[in-house]
Write a protein that holds these residues in place. Structure first.
Motif, PDB file in Angstrom:
ATOM      1  N   UNK A  32     -28.633 -16.883  42.317  1.00 44.07           N
ATOM      2  CA  UNK A  32     -29.275 -15.639  41.900  1.00 44.07           C
ATOM      3  C   UNK A  32     -30.756 -15.641  42.250  1.00 44.07           C
ATOM      4  N   UNK A  33     -31.197 -14.520  42.824  1.00 46.47           N
ATOM      5  CA  UNK A  33     -32.613 -14.251  42.935  1.00 46.47           C
ATOM      6  C   UNK A  33     -33.122 -13.831  41.565  1.00 46.47           C
ATOM      7  N   UNK A  34     -34.235 -14.403  41.170  1.00 40.77           N
ATOM      8  CA  UNK A  34     -34.787 -14.119  39.851  1.00 40.77           C
ATOM      9  C   UNK A  34     -36.099 -13.353  39.998  1.00 40.77           C
ATOM     10  N   UNK A  35     -36.276 -12.393  39.119  1.00 37.64           N
ATOM     11  CA  UNK A  35     -37.470 -11.552  39.154  1.00 37.64           C
ATOM     12  C   UNK A  35     -38.051 -11.419  37.758  1.00 37.64           C
ATOM     13  N   UNK A  36     -39.348 -11.239  37.714  1.00 35.37           N
ATOM     14  CA  UNK A  36     -40.028 -10.834  36.489  1.00 35.37           C
ATOM     15  C   UNK A  36     -40.544  -9.415  36.694  1.00 35.37           C
ATOM     16  N   UNK A  50     -41.081 -12.421  42.291  1.00 36.11           N
ATOM     17  CA  UNK A  50     -39.720 -12.750  42.707  1.00 36.11           C
ATOM     18  C   UNK A  50     -39.683 -14.203  43.135  1.00 36.11           C
ATOM     19  N   UNK A  51     -38.571 -14.864  42.844  1.00 34.57           N
ATOM     20  CA  UNK A  51     -38.307 -16.168  43.442  1.00 34.57           C
ATOM     21  C   UNK A  51     -36.864 -16.159  43.929  1.00 34.57           C
ATOM     22  N   UNK A  52     -36.690 -16.467  45.195  1.00 32.83           N
ATOM     23  CA  UNK A  52     -35.360 -16.428  45.799  1.00 32.83           C
ATOM     24  C   UNK A  52     -34.606 -17.723  45.539  1.00 32.83           C
ATOM     25  N   UNK A  53     -33.369 -17.755  46.040  1.00 26.65           N
ATOM     26  CA  UNK A  53     -32.556 -18.945  45.866  1.00 26.65           C
ATOM     27  C   UNK A  53     -33.131 -20.140  46.626  1.00 26.65           C
ATOM     28  N   UNK A  54     -33.906 -19.867  47.674  1.00 26.21           N
ATOM     29  CA  UNK A  54     -34.512 -20.949  48.452  1.00 26.21           C
ATOM     30  C   UNK A  54     -35.922 -21.292  47.983  1.00 26.21           C
ATOM     31  N   UNK A  55     -36.379 -20.599  46.959  1.00 27.22           N
ATOM     32  CA  UNK A  55     -37.701 -20.896  46.423  1.00 27.22           C
ATOM     33  C   UNK A  55     -38.831 -20.066  46.990  1.00 27.22           C
ATOM     34  N   UNK A  56     -38.519 -19.134  47.864  1.00 26.36           N
ATOM     35  CA  UNK A  56     -39.567 -18.246  48.367  1.00 26.36           C
ATOM     36  C   UNK A  56     -40.039 -17.336  47.249  1.00 26.36           C
ATOM     37  N   UNK A  57     -41.319 -17.034  47.278  1.00 27.57           N
ATOM     38  CA  UNK A  57     -41.896 -16.238  46.199  1.00 27.57           C
ATOM     39  C   UNK A  57     -42.628 -15.003  46.724  1.00 27.57           C
ATOM     40  N   UNK A  58     -42.721 -14.024  45.870  1.00 23.97           N
ATOM     41  CA  UNK A  58     -43.451 -12.780  46.151  1.00 23.97           C
ATOM     42  C   UNK A  58     -44.142 -12.358  44.868  1.00 23.97           C
ATOM     43  N   UNK A  66     -53.155 -15.390  40.205  1.00 25.93           N
ATOM     44  CA  UNK A  66     -53.243 -15.624  38.756  1.00 25.93           C
ATOM     45  C   UNK A  66     -51.892 -16.038  38.170  1.00 25.93           C
ATOM     46  N   UNK A  67     -50.803 -15.495  38.691  1.00 30.92           N
ATOM     47  CA  UNK A  67     -49.463 -15.774  38.175  1.00 30.92           C
ATOM     48  C   UNK A  67     -48.693 -16.654  39.160  1.00 30.92           C
ATOM     49  N   UNK A  68     -47.830 -17.496  38.609  1.00 28.04           N
ATOM     50  CA  UNK A  68     -46.961 -18.334  39.438  1.00 28.04           C
ATOM     51  C   UNK A  68     -45.553 -18.301  38.881  1.00 28.04           C
ATOM     52  N   UNK A  69     -44.610 -17.957  39.737  1.00 20.90           N
ATOM     53  CA  UNK A  69     -43.205 -17.977  39.350  1.00 20.90           C
ATOM     54  C   UNK A  69     -42.577 -19.262  39.865  1.00 20.90           C
ATOM     55  N   UNK A  70     -41.705 -19.850  39.061  1.00 19.56           N
ATOM     56  CA  UNK A  70     -41.017 -21.074  39.465  1.00 19.56           C
ATOM     57  C   UNK A  70     -39.645 -21.105  38.812  1.00 19.56           C
ATOM     58  N   UNK A  71     -38.795 -21.969  39.316  1.00 17.58           N
ATOM     59  CA  UNK A  71     -37.439 -22.079  38.759  1.00 17.58           C
ATOM     60  C   UNK A  71     -36.983 -23.528  38.808  1.00 17.58           C
ATOM     61  N   UNK A  72     -36.069 -23.838  37.903  1.00 11.77           N
ATOM     62  CA  UNK A  72     -35.403 -25.133  37.888  1.00 11.77           C
ATOM     63  C   UNK A  72     -33.920 -24.839  37.772  1.00 11.77           C
ATOM     64  N   UNK A  73     -33.196 -25.000  38.864  1.00 10.20           N
ATOM     65  CA  UNK A  73     -31.773 -24.674  38.871  1.00 10.20           C
ATOM     66  C   UNK A  73     -30.963 -25.600  37.965  1.00 10.20           C
ATOM     67  N   UNK A  74     -31.431 -26.807  37.774  1.00  5.74           N
ATOM     68  CA  UNK A  74     -30.722 -27.740  36.892  1.00  5.74           C
ATOM     69  C   UNK A  74     -30.822 -27.306  35.427  1.00  5.74           C
ATOM     70  N   UNK A  75     -31.893 -26.564  35.117  1.00  5.93           N
ATOM     71  CA  UNK A  75     -32.099 -26.102  33.739  1.00  5.93           C
ATOM     72  C   UNK A  75     -31.759 -24.633  33.562  1.00  5.93           C
ATOM     73  N   UNK A  76     -31.309 -23.986  34.648  1.00  9.90           N
ATOM     74  CA  UNK A  76     -30.985 -22.547  34.592  1.00  9.90           C
ATOM     75  C   UNK A  76     -32.146 -21.733  34.018  1.00  9.90           C
ATOM     76  N   UNK A  77     -33.340 -22.058  34.443  1.00  8.34           N
ATOM     77  CA  UNK A  77     -34.529 -21.455  33.859  1.00  8.34           C
ATOM     78  C   UNK A  77     -35.515 -21.037  34.944  1.00  8.34           C
TER      79      UNK A  77
END
Length: 117
Positions: A32-36, A50-58, A66-77
């Protein structure tokens, strides 16, 4: 049952920081692509990051640097680190999940961020 649960909002002074979290369950998170998004009173909901499945951000221009989006697929977060907050960042922040193989788009319930002195 799919759930996106945001947390981490609150009241912060201008220049301060908050870290929002969005914990997902019921989906294969790593596809899943995740967005705020955020919605300020009287305004339309706007895409923040936005953060894509490959970790690309927008990022929307108003939060770049000022803002940073990140994800941890192992934590579903997915997280949104927000620094140098401004009063105009005040809004309800929502996370969102979608993927090409699922016609549904999932939303969390939102978390309130208030930036005020």
């Amino acid at each position: 049952q799919v759930q996106l649960v945001e947390s981490g909002g609150g009241l912060v002074q201008p220049g301060g920081s908050l870290r929002l979290s969005c914990a997902a369950s019921g989906i294969i998170f790593n596809i899943y692509t995740m967005r705020w998004y955020r919605q300020a009173p009287g305004k339309q909901r706007e895409l923040v990051a936005i953060i894509t499945t490959t970790g690309s951000t927008y990022y929307v221009d108003s939060v770049k640097g000022r803002f940073t989006i990140s994800r941890d697929n192992a934590k579903n977060t997915v997280w949104l680190q927000m620094n140098s907050l401004k009063p105009e960042d005040t809004a309800i922040y929502y996370c969102n999940a979608d993927t090409v193989s699922d016609p549904r788009v999932y939303w969390g319930q939102g978390t309130q961020v208030t930036v005020s002195s």
